[in-house]
Enzyme design. Sequence first.
Site, short mmCIF file in Angstrom:
data_model
loop_
_atom_site.label_atom_id
_atom_site.label_comp_id
_atom_site.label_asym_id
_atom_site.label_seq_id
_atom_site.Cartn_x
_atom_site.Cartn_y
_atom_site.Cartn_z
N GLY A 1 0.83 -1.21 0.00
CA GLY A 1 0.00 0.00 0.00
C GLY A 1 0.87 1.26 0.00
N THR B 1 10.77 -3.82 -10.06
CA THR B 1 11.60 -3.70 -11.28
C THR B 1 10.70 -3.52 -12.51
N GLY C 1 31.16 13.80 -26.61
CA GLY C 1 32.07 13.53 -25.49
C GLY C 1 31.71 14.32 -24.25
N LEU D 1 3.89 1.38 -1.21
CA LEU D 1 4.58 1.43 -2.51
C LEU D 1 3.68 2.08 -3.56
N ASN D 2 2.38 1.89 -3.47
CA ASN D 2 1.49 2.56 -4.43
C ASN D 2 1.74 4.06 -4.44
N GLU E 1 11.43 -0.03 -6.08
CA GLU E 1 9.96 0.14 -6.08
C GLU E 1 9.31 -0.79 -7.10
P1 TGC Z 1 0.11 -11.09 -3.77
O1 TGC Z 1 -0.32 -12.45 -3.32
O2 TGC Z 1 -0.17 -10.64 -5.16
O3 TGC Z 1 -0.48 -9.98 -2.79
C1 TGC Z 1 -0.39 -10.10 -1.37
C2 TGC Z 1 -1.43 -9.18 -0.75
O4 TGC Z 1 -1.10 -7.83 -1.08
C3 TGC Z 1 -2.18 -7.24 -1.84
N1 TGC Z 1 -1.57 -6.38 -2.86
C4 TGC Z 1 -1.58 -5.05 -2.77
N2 TGC Z 1 -2.12 -4.21 -1.87
C5 TGC Z 1 -1.94 -2.90 -2.04
N3 TGC Z 1 -1.24 -2.40 -3.08
C6 TGC Z 1 -0.67 -3.20 -4.01
N4 TGC Z 1 0.05 -2.67 -5.00
C7 TGC Z 1 -0.83 -4.60 -3.87
N5 TGC Z 1 -0.40 -5.67 -4.59
C8 TGC Z 1 -0.86 -6.75 -3.95
C9 TGC Z 1 -2.93 -8.41 -2.42
O5 TGC Z 1 -4.27 -8.05 -2.72
C10 TGC Z 1 -2.83 -9.40 -1.30
O6 TGC Z 1 -3.75 -9.00 -0.28
P2 TGC Z 1 -4.49 -10.10 0.65
O7 TGC Z 1 -5.47 -9.32 1.46
O8 TGC Z 1 -5.11 -11.09 -0.30
O9 TGC Z 1 -3.39 -10.71 1.48
O10 TGC Z 1 1.67 -10.97 -3.46
P3 TGC Z 1 2.93 -11.71 -4.09
O11 TGC Z 1 3.69 -12.28 -2.95
O12 TGC Z 1 2.50 -12.65 -5.20
O13 TGC Z 1 3.78 -10.50 -4.71
C11 TGC Z 1 3.25 -9.68 -5.68
C12 TGC Z 1 4.29 -8.67 -6.22
C13 TGC Z 1 5.45 -9.38 -6.90
C14 TGC Z 1 3.59 -7.84 -7.26
C15 TGC Z 1 4.81 -7.73 -5.14
O14 TGC Z 1 5.30 -8.41 -4.08
C16 TGC Z 1 5.77 -6.67 -5.63
O15 TGC Z 1 5.31 -5.59 -5.97
N6 TGC Z 1 7.14 -6.91 -5.67
C17 TGC Z 1 8.09 -5.83 -5.90
C18 TGC Z 1 8.74 -5.48 -4.58
C19 TGC Z 1 8.99 -4.02 -4.45
O16 TGC Z 1 8.45 -3.19 -5.15
N7 TGC Z 1 9.83 -3.68 -3.49
C20 TGC Z 1 10.09 -2.29 -3.21
C21 TGC Z 1 10.87 -2.13 -1.93
S1 TGC Z 1 10.85 -0.48 -1.31
C22 TGC Z 1 11.82 0.39 -2.36
O17 TGC Z 1 12.30 -0.06 -3.35
C23 TGC Z 1 12.04 1.78 -1.98
S2 TGC Z 1 13.06 2.68 -3.03
C24 TGC Z 1 12.75 4.18 -2.34
C25 TGC Z 1 13.41 5.34 -2.96
O18 TGC Z 1 14.62 5.54 -2.71
O19 TGC Z 1 12.68 6.16 -3.61
P1 FAD Z 2 15.72 -9.50 -7.66
O1 FAD Z 2 14.38 -9.59 -7.08
O2 FAD Z 2 16.72 -10.54 -7.27
O3 FAD Z 2 15.59 -9.45 -9.24
C1 FAD Z 2 16.70 -9.71 -10.12
C2 FAD Z 2 16.15 -9.76 -11.56
O4 FAD Z 2 15.21 -10.84 -11.67
C3 FAD Z 2 15.38 -8.49 -11.94
O5 FAD Z 2 15.64 -8.16 -13.28
C4 FAD Z 2 13.90 -8.89 -11.78
O6 FAD Z 2 13.05 -8.16 -12.64
C5 FAD Z 2 13.97 -10.36 -12.17
N1 FAD Z 2 12.86 -11.15 -11.59
C6 FAD Z 2 12.61 -11.36 -10.26
N2 FAD Z 2 11.49 -12.09 -10.11
C7 FAD Z 2 11.02 -12.35 -11.36
C8 FAD Z 2 9.88 -13.04 -11.86
N3 FAD Z 2 8.98 -13.60 -11.07
N4 FAD Z 2 9.72 -13.09 -13.21
C9 FAD Z 2 10.60 -12.49 -14.05
N5 FAD Z 2 11.70 -11.82 -13.62
C10 FAD Z 2 11.88 -11.74 -12.29
N6 FAD Z 2 14.18 -1.46 -0.72
C11 FAD Z 2 13.57 -1.09 0.43
O7 FAD Z 2 12.88 -1.87 1.08
N7 FAD Z 2 13.70 0.19 0.90
C12 FAD Z 2 14.44 1.13 0.26
O8 FAD Z 2 14.51 2.28 0.71
C13 FAD Z 2 15.13 0.75 -0.94
N8 FAD Z 2 15.94 1.64 -1.57
C14 FAD Z 2 16.71 1.21 -2.63
C15 FAD Z 2 17.70 2.05 -3.14
C16 FAD Z 2 18.51 1.60 -4.18
C17 FAD Z 2 19.61 2.49 -4.69
C18 FAD Z 2 18.31 0.33 -4.74
C19 FAD Z 2 19.16 -0.16 -5.89
C20 FAD Z 2 17.33 -0.51 -4.24
C21 FAD Z 2 16.54 -0.09 -3.15
N9 FAD Z 2 15.60 -0.95 -2.56
C22 FAD Z 2 14.95 -0.58 -1.41
C23 FAD Z 2 15.51 -2.34 -3.01
C24 FAD Z 2 14.72 -2.53 -4.29
O9 FAD Z 2 13.35 -2.39 -4.06
C25 FAD Z 2 15.06 -3.93 -4.85
O10 FAD Z 2 16.39 -3.84 -5.34
C26 FAD Z 2 14.09 -4.36 -5.92
O11 FAD Z 2 12.81 -4.61 -5.39
C27 FAD Z 2 14.58 -5.64 -6.66
O12 FAD Z 2 15.01 -6.61 -5.77
P2 FAD Z 2 16.46 -7.32 -5.99
O13 FAD Z 2 17.48 -6.23 -6.12
O14 FAD Z 2 16.63 -8.30 -4.89
O15 FAD Z 2 16.35 -8.05 -7.38
#
Ligand code: TGC
Ligand code: FAD
Length: 393
Positions: free
Chosen positions: A245, A373, A348, A247-248, A371
Site C-alpha cells: 500500500g 523492477t 564527449g 509502494l502505491n 519500487e
Molecule cells: P500477492 O499475493 O499478489 O499480494 C499479497 C497481498 O497484497 C495485496 N496487494 C496489494 N495491496 C496494495 N497495493 C498493491 N500494489 C498490492 N499488490 C498486492 C494483495 O491483494 C494481497 O492481499 P491479501 O489481502 O489477499 O493478502 O503478493 P505476491 O507475494 O505474489 O507479490 C506480488 C508482487 C510481486 C507484485 C509484489 O510483491 C511486488 O510488488 N514486488 C516488488 C517489490 C517491491 O516493489 N519492493 C520495493 C521495496 S521499497 C523500495 O524499493 C524503496 S526505493 C525508495 C526510494 O529511494 O525512492
Molecule cells: P531480484 O528480485 O533478485 O531481481 C533480479 C532480476 O530478476 C530483476 O531483473 C527482476 O526483474 C527479475 N525477476 C525477479 N522475479 C522475477 C519473476 N517472477 N519473473 C521475471 N523476472 C523476475 N528497498 C527497500 O525496502 N527500501 C528502500 O529504501 C530501498 N531503496 C533502494 C535504493 C537503491 C539504490 C536500490 C538499488 C534498491 C533499493 N531498494 C529498497 C531495493 C529494491 O526495491 C530492490 O532492489 C528491488 O525490489 C529488486 O530486488 P532485488 O534487487 O533483490 O532483485
Amino acid sequence: MATDRFQAPDYYLLDDLLSEEHKLIRNTVREWVKKEVSPIIEDYAQRAAFPKHLISGLAGIGAFGPYIPVEYGGAGLDQISYGLIMQEIERGDSGLRSTASVQSSLVMYPIYTYGSEAQRKKYLPKLATGEWLGCFGLTEPDAGSNPGGMLTNYKDAGDHVILNGSKMWISNAPFADIAVVWAKDEAGDIRGLVVERGMEGFTTPETHGKWSLRASATGELVFDNVKVPKENIFPEIKGLKGPLGCLNSARYGISWGVIGAAMDCYDSALRYAKERKQFGRPIAGFQLQQKKLAEMVTEITKAQLLCWRLGVLKNEHRATPQQISMAKRNNVNMALEIAREARQIHGGMGITGEYPIMRHMMNLESVVTYEGTHDIHLLITGMHITGENAFGG
Ligand code: TGC
Ligand code: FAD
C-alpha cells in the site's frame, strides 16, 4: 555544473490543466532547485556524499508529507501537487527525490494510514519539519522482488517484542532517526513497526561503491535482538498489503519524478544541439539529431498526460495499483531512454559533470529497479489483463 538554464517543455500546454496553486507550488520548488540543488549536486554525486544540509530546505518547500493533513504537520495538498513536487526535485537529482519519496510515502504515509493516534502525534510533525529523517525497510538479501519471502521476524516478550534479521538497499538508512520495518510475527504474518535509532542491537551500515544515486545514502538495517516496545507496532495492518500500500504512493510519485529527470536531459540536449556546430552548422540541423529530440519531447508529453490523468484518479481515490504500475514502468523507461539519447547528442561532453546527463542516466538505473523492477511491473499488468499469475511460486 554550469549555470542552470533549465526551461521546462510543455508541448501540449498542460499548464492549462493545472490550478494556480499547482503552478505556484511547482514554480516555488523549481526555483529552490535552481538556487540550492543545481549548483552543488554534481559535486556531491561525484564525491558520493549525501547533501544533508538540504533536508531543512526540502521540509521548507513542503516536500515531506505534502498530502498529509496539516494537523499532523503535512501540507494538506492534493496528489497532483505531490507529483509536481517530486518532478521538480528529480529534475535536480533522483537521489534527492528518493529522500523526499521515502520520507513522505514510505515513512509518513504508513504512520498516518496504519499508525495509532499516539504514533501519528509522536512521529509525523518531526518528520514533516525534517527534524527526524526516516527510512523504510522491506527488501532483504534474499527477498527483493518477492518481499513475502522475508526472514526478519519478532517474538513476543511481554510489553515489547524482540526483533531479529536484516534489510538491505535501504535509502536514507545511514542518516535515519527512525525506520519503518516490515517483519513477520510469530504467526508468520507481516507486520509493520517503528524502530528508533539508539535502540540496542540496531545498526545501519552504509552501502559503498554505488555508481547510481550517489548523492543518496543507502544502507542496511541490522537487528540483533532489538527490544521494540509493543506500542511501536502498527495496530491494525497485517500482511503484504501493508507495505505494498505504501509502494502505491511512492511509485505514483516516481512516475512524476522521472519526468523531471527526462525534461532536464531533453532541455540540455536541445540547447546543446542548437549551440554546437559541426560541418559548419548547428548539429540541431541534422535529421538524425532532430529525430532524437522530436521523439524525446513526444515521449515526455505522453508521460506528462499519463501522470496528470493518474493524479486526477488518485485525487478521486480511483487509481488502481495496476494503473500506478503502468505509469511507473512506462515513465522510468522513457526517462532512461531519453537520458541515453541525450548523452549521445552531447558527444564527449555528455560523459562529464559539466552536464547533468550522465548523473541522471546512472540514477535512473536504480529507479528502474527499485519500487518494483521493470519486469515486475510488466508482470503486474500482464496478470491484470490476462488473469494469469506469471510470477511463479
Ligand atoms: P500477492 O499475493 O499478489 O499480494 C499479497 C497481498 O497484497 C495485496 N496487494 C496489494 N495491496 C496494495 N497495493 C498493491 N500494489 C498490492 N499488490 C498486492 C494483495 O491483494 C494481497 O492481499 P491479501 O489481502 O489477499 O493478502 O503478493 P505476491 O507475494 O505474489 O507479490 C506480488 C508482487 C510481486 C507484485 C509484489 O510483491 C511486488 O510488488 N514486488 C516488488 C517489490 C517491491 O516493489 N519492493 C520495493 C521495496 S521499497 C523500495 O524499493 C524503496 S526505493 C525508495 C526510494 O529511494 O525512492
Ligand atoms: P531480484 O528480485 O533478485 O531481481 C533480479 C532480476 O530478476 C530483476 O531483473 C527482476 O526483474 C527479475 N525477476 C525477479 N522475479 C522475477 C519473476 N517472477 N519473473 C521475471 N523476472 C523476475 N528497498 C527497500 O525496502 N527500501 C528502500 O529504501 C530501498 N531503496 C533502494 C535504493 C537503491 C539504490 C536500490 C538499488 C534498491 C533499493 N531498494 C529498497 C531495493 C529494491 O526495491 C530492490 O532492489 C528491488 O525490489 C529488486 O530486488 P532485488 O534487487 O533483490 O532483485
